[in-house]
Every structure is written in structure tokens, then in C-alpha cells.
Motif scaffolding. Structure first.
Motif, PDB file in Angstrom:
ATOM      1  N   UNK A  33       0.831  -1.200   0.000  1.00  0.00           N
ATOM      2  CA  UNK A  33       0.000   0.000   0.000  1.00  0.00           C
ATOM      3  C   UNK A  33       0.870   1.257   0.000  1.00  0.00           C
ATOM      4  N   UNK A  34       1.952   1.245   0.784  1.00  0.00           N
ATOM      5  CA  UNK A  34       2.860   2.381   0.847  1.00  0.00           C
ATOM      6  C   UNK A  34       3.523   2.633  -0.505  1.00  0.00           C
ATOM      7  N   UNK A  35       4.013   1.593  -1.153  1.00  0.00           N
ATOM      8  CA  UNK A  35       4.656   1.751  -2.456  1.00  0.00           C
ATOM      9  C   UNK A  35       3.690   2.261  -3.518  1.00  0.00           C
ATOM     10  N   UNK A  36       2.485   1.714  -3.527  1.00  0.00           N
ATOM     11  CA  UNK A  36       1.492   2.120  -4.533  1.00  0.00           C
ATOM     12  C   UNK A  36       1.090   3.570  -4.336  1.00  0.00           C
ATOM     13  N   UNK A  37       0.789   3.972  -3.094  1.00  0.00           N
ATOM     14  CA  UNK A  37       0.357   5.347  -2.864  1.00  0.00           C
ATOM     15  C   UNK A  37       1.487   6.348  -3.085  1.00  0.00           C
ATOM     16  N   UNK A  38       2.716   5.975  -2.753  1.00  0.00           N
ATOM     17  CA  UNK A  38       3.859   6.865  -3.000  1.00  0.00           C
ATOM     18  C   UNK A  38       4.060   7.089  -4.501  1.00  0.00           C
ATOM     19  N   UNK A  40       1.770   6.757  -6.841  1.00  0.00           N
ATOM     20  CA  UNK A  40       0.618   7.510  -7.328  1.00  0.00           C
ATOM     21  C   UNK A  40       0.761   8.997  -7.007  1.00  0.00           C
ATOM     22  N   UNK A  41       1.200   9.315  -5.794  1.00  0.00           N
ATOM     23  CA  UNK A  41       1.403  10.707  -5.399  1.00  0.00           C
ATOM     24  C   UNK A  41       2.455  11.381  -6.282  1.00  0.00           C
ATOM     25  N   UNK A  42       3.560  10.681  -6.533  1.00  0.00           N
ATOM     26  CA  UNK A  42       4.609  11.261  -7.370  1.00  0.00           C
ATOM     27  C   UNK A  42       4.162  11.424  -8.816  1.00  0.00           C
ATOM     28  N   UNK A  43       3.341  10.504  -9.311  1.00  0.00           N
ATOM     29  CA  UNK A  43       2.845  10.614 -10.686  1.00  0.00           C
ATOM     30  C   UNK A  43       1.876  11.791 -10.821  1.00  0.00           C
ATOM     31  N   UNK A  44       0.999  11.978  -9.832  1.00  0.00           N
ATOM     32  CA  UNK A  44       0.039  13.081  -9.875  1.00  0.00           C
ATOM     33  C   UNK A  44       0.764  14.421  -9.765  1.00  0.00           C
ATOM     34  N   UNK A  45       1.800  14.497  -8.934  1.00  0.00           N
ATOM     35  CA  UNK A  45       2.504  15.743  -8.682  1.00  0.00           C
ATOM     36  C   UNK A  45       3.825  15.857  -9.448  1.00  0.00           C
TER      37      UNK A  45
END
Length: 59
Positions: A33-38, A40-45
Motif C-alpha cells: 500500500x505504501x509503495x502504490x500510494x507513493x 501515485x502521489x509522485x505521478x500526480x505531482x
């Protein structure tokens, strides 16, 4: 012997193996979950984070 019976005999029959399975699955779920959300956050920003723009401001 079906899948449910095999899982029961291997994991849920003893409390110690069930507790170990819970701890192990929680660890792997948290890490995934940590890897996926990290990511995703970097891709969005992308282009907005300091690591992407620091070469513009550092000498």
C-alpha cells in the motif's frame, strides 16, 4: 481435500499459525500500500515536487 480444508489445516487450525499469518499479511499489505500510494502521489505531482525542480533553484 478441497482448498478451504487445506487452508484451514495449514493456517487456521492453530492459533499461533493464524496469528503469524495475520502479522505477515499485515506487513506485506502495508508495504505494498505504501509503495502504490507513493508512486501515485509522485505521478500526480510530477514536476511540482522539490526533487523535480531543485536544479532550477540550486547553484
Amino acid at each position: 481435500m478441497g482448498f478451504n480444508e487445506t487452508v484451514y489445516n495449514l493456517i487456521f487450525k492453530r492459533t499461533s499459525t493464524m496469528a503469524l499469518a495475520c502479522v505477515a499479511s499485515a506487513f506485506f499489505f502495508e508495504r505494498t500500500f505504501d509503495l502504490v500510494t507513493e508512486n501515485l502521489f509522485e505521478k500526480i505531482n510530477e514536476g511540482k515536487l522539490w526533487k523535480h525542480i531543485k536544479d532550477k533553484y540550486q547553484q
